[in-house]
Design an enzyme around this catalytic site. Structure first.
Site, PDB file in Angstrom:
ATOM      1  N   ASN A 145      -1.681   1.774   5.950  1.00  0.00           N
ATOM      2  CA  ASN A 145      -0.728   0.855   5.455  1.00  0.00           C
ATOM      3  C   ASN A 145      -0.328  -0.148   6.509  1.00  0.00           C
ATOM      4  OD1 ASN A 145       1.359  -0.588   4.250  1.00  0.00           O
ATOM      5  ND2 ASN A 145       2.642   1.303   3.927  1.00  0.00           N
ATOM      6  N   GLY A 146      -0.385  -1.429   6.327  1.00  0.00           N
ATOM      7  CA  GLY A 146      -0.150  -2.419   7.339  1.00  0.00           C
ATOM      8  C   GLY A 146      -1.154  -3.594   7.531  1.00  0.00           C
ATOM      9  N   ARG A 179       5.088   0.651  -6.273  1.00  0.00           N
ATOM     10  CA  ARG A 179       5.222  -0.244  -4.996  1.00  0.00           C
ATOM     11  C   ARG A 179       4.324  -1.581  -5.094  1.00  0.00           C
ATOM     12  NH1 ARG A 179       6.408   3.154  -0.261  1.00  0.00           N
ATOM     13  NH2 ARG A 179       5.303   1.827   0.985  1.00  0.00           N
ATOM     14  N   GLU A 203      18.383 -16.150  -9.213  1.00  0.00           N
ATOM     15  CA  GLU A 203      18.143 -14.702  -9.341  1.00  0.00           C
ATOM     16  C   GLU A 203      17.459 -14.540 -10.735  1.00  0.00           C
ATOM     17  OE1 GLU A 203      17.211 -12.337  -7.674  1.00  0.00           O
ATOM     18  OE2 GLU A 203      17.147 -10.677  -9.139  1.00  0.00           O
ATOM     19  N   TRP A 247      -2.967  -2.708  -1.580  1.00  0.00           N
ATOM     20  CA  TRP A 247      -2.314  -4.081  -1.844  1.00  0.00           C
ATOM     21  C   TRP A 247      -3.308  -5.032  -1.227  1.00  0.00           C
ATOM     22  CZ3 TRP A 247       0.380  -7.992  -0.065  1.00  0.00           C
ATOM     23  CH2 TRP A 247       0.567  -9.069  -1.044  1.00  0.00           C
ATOM     24  N   HIS A 261      19.765 -35.076 -10.159  1.00  0.00           N
ATOM     25  CA  HIS A 261      19.105 -35.567  -8.947  1.00  0.00           C
ATOM     26  C   HIS A 261      17.636 -35.314  -9.114  1.00  0.00           C
ATOM     27  CE1 HIS A 261      22.827 -36.682  -7.153  1.00  0.00           C
ATOM     28  NE2 HIS A 261      23.369 -35.388  -7.485  1.00  0.00           N
ATOM     29  N   CYS A 292       0.701  -1.282  -0.180  1.00  0.00           N
ATOM     30  CA  CYS A 292       0.133  -0.057  -0.136  1.00  0.00           C
ATOM     31  C   CYS A 292       0.957   1.427  -0.044  1.00  0.00           C
ATOM     32  CB  CYS A 292      -0.892  -0.091   1.197  1.00  0.00           C
ATOM     33  SG  CYS A 292      -1.963  -1.393   1.335  1.00  0.00           S
ATOM     34  N   GLU A 315       8.698 -13.319 -11.899  1.00  0.00           N
ATOM     35  CA  GLU A 315       8.258 -12.242 -11.498  1.00  0.00           C
ATOM     36  C   GLU A 315       7.815 -11.494 -12.841  1.00  0.00           C
ATOM     37  OE1 GLU A 315      11.726 -10.620  -9.389  1.00  0.00           O
ATOM     38  OE2 GLU A 315      10.255  -9.994  -8.107  1.00  0.00           O
ATOM     39  N   LYS A 336       6.309  -3.805  -4.404  1.00  0.00           N
ATOM     40  CA  LYS A 336       7.835  -3.418  -4.399  1.00  0.00           C
ATOM     41  C   LYS A 336       8.642  -3.504  -2.933  1.00  0.00           C
ATOM     42  CE  LYS A 336      11.846  -1.814  -5.887  1.00  0.00           C
ATOM     43  NZ  LYS A 336      12.468  -2.681  -6.685  1.00  0.00           N
ATOM     44  N   LYS A 389      13.430 -13.494 -11.646  1.00  0.00           N
ATOM     45  CA  LYS A 389      13.364 -12.306 -12.412  1.00  0.00           C
ATOM     46  C   LYS A 389      12.393 -12.852 -13.769  1.00  0.00           C
ATOM     47  CE  LYS A 389      14.186  -9.836 -10.591  1.00  0.00           C
ATOM     48  NZ  LYS A 389      14.897  -9.830  -9.459  1.00  0.00           N
TER      49      LYS A 389
HETATM   50  O1  M6R Z   1      13.398  -4.514  -0.134  1.00  0.00           O
HETATM   51  P1  M6R Z   1      13.863  -6.052   0.096  1.00  0.00           P
HETATM   52  O2  M6R Z   1      15.355  -6.143  -0.668  1.00  0.00           O
HETATM   53  O3  M6R Z   1      13.845  -6.461   1.600  1.00  0.00           O
HETATM   54  O4  M6R Z   1      12.788  -6.667  -0.529  1.00  0.00           O
HETATM   55  C1  M6R Z   1      13.044  -8.241  -0.688  1.00  0.00           C
HETATM   56  C2  M6R Z   1      12.157  -8.819  -1.504  1.00  0.00           C
HETATM   57  O5  M6R Z   1      10.655  -8.559  -1.483  1.00  0.00           O
HETATM   58  C3  M6R Z   1      12.494  -8.513  -3.070  1.00  0.00           C
HETATM   59  O6  M6R Z   1      13.947  -8.899  -3.241  1.00  0.00           O
HETATM   60  C4  M6R Z   1      11.625  -9.222  -4.067  1.00  0.00           C
HETATM   61  O7  M6R Z   1      11.870 -10.407  -4.213  1.00  0.00           O
HETATM   62  C5  M6R Z   1      11.813  -8.595  -5.391  1.00  0.00           C
HETATM   63  N1  M6R Z   1      10.434  -8.545  -6.050  1.00  0.00           N
HETATM   64  C6  M6R Z   1      12.564  -9.269  -6.232  1.00  0.00           C
HETATM   65  O8  M6R Z   1      12.698  -8.683  -7.470  1.00  0.00           O
END
Ligand code: M6R
Length: 612
Positions: free
Chosen positions: A100-101, A27, A485, A74, A508, A2, A492, A607, A489
């Site tokens: 937010n929270g 965000r 990673e 969100w 395995h 949010c 996502e 975000k 990516k």
């Molecule tokens: O702000 P942070 O680095 O703590 O966030 C951690 C994860 O939420 C963040 O890396 C998330 O996996 C991203 N969407 C990766 O692209």
């Protein structure tokens, strides 16, 4: 997660709210809304979907008023819908809230309020909260500020709250616990927001509200009080953020801009810290813990998502250079599994945003048990930076794309410096190797620049594989976290199922997936495992898998076997992840764009994950 924006001042609130909501879009959200106080009334407009849809629905309407609150939601409690969107109002419609929270004890409060005759329109914890504040205010016949302070004593959970009162349109009341709240000080105006992005074009003077503080904000007055109702002196800071940093500047997407900024962001991260010519490395942010680090029996690293992948890479770096055992933990697991922490243990917390709820709770717990917490973080003034004993900023600048890219390479640069510095302090690295790595690290920004020239080629590769159902990413040693990673990516951004594996693990299990329809991205840059990776490629080709290989420039063996080749400038294997991840970021980006997806705001993602 949010986003909150609010305005009180001499100007019109609505244009500030609308622009602020657009700035907060990065965000991640599913609905948006605004409330404006005017003529003793509170007007609330909210809508499921994009901010642009809210704007369209409000076109042509009178949106007069000098005090307003806005929100991008969100969903946590209740599905994304017009009704569940914020702002929410009290029973009498006079109070409106954005939040937010998560209010963890909301069902108990809800039941109590239902028994007292309150009725709710939405399924949210936020609507319960504003009814609760209203109830407290009516029972105690007190001010909104006082009612909020009393109400918050009962509230379990995290929050940033801003409340507007139709009967008092000259005042906004706000509070925070566990989520950030920034107040911008303008000329006869105040701007409140979850981060600085909606504020930066109006003012550079900001106050970061602390946990448990309540802010009473008027056009030309800001009063901060702690939970005991004592006035606090606001600490006004200068915002280190330029408007250009949060605009696309000609790039079609923020994600591509973030990727292309990496030569500069890595350079910024090294600047003033690394001096290869004089074999010097300075990390002022952890200067008071040099001895503790040298004596540490182990280092625990906590993080989530992409930052966790950076942590895994750090495990390889620190163990190799410093000979200190490293444990890498998902913050979400660490916080709940009653970990063994000894006084003096070093806990390294890595986070781009510095607001990830699981990471923050993990470090709070570790601190309470006597650990020394060192933070590695991108956002200056974030909660993580305040909760850490000391730390190092990554200086990557605002990362607007939801998928983390430039923050990751900056984290790797900081972690390489951290490992090298500690190794030198401990005397666990030979001087020649130290100097070689320092020079290699200094050369990374220029190599990233060269690598980005292959953007067009990577877009072509993307076009040949974008319809695949699954992807496999394989790497060994330093390239294993990069494989993870790369897979993250792709998931996502393109919603394609992808898995990252240590290449040797393929036999395995995952090898069962390999056929002519499976693209396998292999990190085959030159390192101590090169021959073994070549064998892995042969095993995949023998099963007709499609190989997309990352190879070091000059390698002609792997390209002769691979279906696609991406050439990477020469680098030491310890530094190679900073290069190797870049084509994987671009591959995910181009596949996402070619599939017509919104790469800057991928579905369901936020975000910064400020709730657990
Ligand atoms: O702000 P942070 O680095 O703590 O966030 C951690 C994860 O939420 C963040 O890396 C998330 O996996 C991203 N969407 C990766 O692209």
């Amino acid at each position: 997660m949010c986003g909150i924006v609010a305005y009180i001042g001499k100007g019109q609130a609505y244009p500030v709210l609308l622009k602020g909501l657009k700035r907060l879009e990065y965000r991640g959200y599913d609905s948006a809304g605004v409330a404006i106080a005017s003529g003793g009334q509170v007007q609330v407009f909210k809508k499921k979907g994009r901010v642009s849809e809210l704007e369209e629905a409000l076109t042509g309407r009178e949106m007069e008023g000098h005090c307003g609150i806005g929100h991008t939601r969100w969903a946590t409690h209740g599905e994304p819908s017009d009704i569940n969107a914020h702002p929410h109002t009290s029973s009498d419609g006079k109070l409106a809230i954005v939040h937010n929270g998560i209010i963890e004890n909301y069902s108990q409060l809800r039941q109590e309020l239902l028994n007292k005759g309150h009725r709710f329109q939405s399924e949210t914890d936020t609507e319960v909260l504003i009814h609760f504040v209203e109830e407290v205010r009516n029972n105690n016949r007190c001010s909104l500020e006082e009612a909020l302070r009393i109400a918050l004593r009962r509230v379990v959970g995290t929050y940033v709250i801003v409340i507007l009162d139709g009967d008092h349109p000259d005042t906004l009341v706000a509070a925070r616990k566990g989520s950030p709240l920034v107040i911008g000080i303008g000329n006869g105006a105040h701007f409140l927001a979850s981060d600085a992005s909606p504020i930066v074009e109006y003012t550079k003077e900001v106050v970061y509200v602390n946990d448990y503080e309540v802010a009473v904000v008027k056009a030309d007055e800001l009063i901060l009080k702690n939970s005991s109702n004592e006035i606090q002196t606001p600490y006004v800071q200068k915002l280190d953020l330029e408007l250009a940093a949060i605009e696309k500047e000609g790039f079609p997407h923020f994600m591509l801009k973030d990727i292309f900024e990496q030569p500069r962001t890595i350079f910024d991260c090294l600047r003033g810290r690394l001096d290869a010519a004089h074999a010097q490395l300075t990390l002022g942010g952890i200067r008071n813990h040099v001895e503790a680090l040298k004596e540490a029996d182990r280092i625990i690293i906590v993080a989530c998502g992409t930052s966790w992948h950076a942590a895994l890479t750090a495990e390889y770096m620190i163990e190799e250079l410093c000979r200190i055992p490293v444990e890498v933990e998902y913050a979400s697991e660490f916080r709940y599994r009653n970990p063994v922490i000894r006084k003096g243990d070093i806990l390294l917390a890595i986070s781009q945003s510095g607001e990830t709820a699981d990471t923050l709770v993990a470090i709070e717990g570790a601190r309470q048990q006597g650990a020394i917490v060192l933070g590695i973080c991108n956002v200056v003034g974030s909660s993580l930076s305040r909760l850490s004993h000391e730390g190092i900023y990554t200086h990557a600048g605002p990362e607007i794309g939801v998928a983390s890219t430039k923050a990751f390479t900056a984290q790797l640069a900081v972690l390489a410096m951290f490992a090298l510095k500690l190794a030198r302090d401990k005397g666990s690295v030979e001087e020649g190797r130290f100097r070689e790595l320092l020079t290699g690290l200094e050369g990374i920004p220029a190599r990233v620049e060269t690598l980005l020239e292959q953007n067009g080629k990577i877009a072509e590769i993307a076009s040949r594989y974008r319809d695949s159902r699954d992807f496999l990413y394989l790497g060994r040693g330093y390239n294993f976290p990069v494989a993870l990673e790369g897979a993250l990516k792709l998931k996502e951004i393109s919603y394609i199922h992808a898995e990252g594996y240590p290449a040797a693990e393929m036999k395995h299990g995952p090898i069962a997936l390999v056929d002519e329809n499976l693209p396998v991205v292999i990190l085959a840059t030159r390192d101590r495992f090169h021959e073994k990776i070549v064998s892995n490629i042969q095993e995949i080709k023998a099963r007709k898998g499609k190989v997309i290989a990352l190879v070091t420039e000059g390698d002609e063996i792997v390209p002769s076997m691979a279906d696609e080749t991406i050439r990477i400038p020469e680098a030491d294997e310890l530094l190679a992840p900073m290069l190797n991840v870049i084509p994987l970021q671009l591959l995910a980006y181009h596949i996402g764009v070619q599939k017509g997806l919104d790469v800057d705001k991928p579905r369901n993602l936020a975000k910064s994950v400020t709730v657990e």
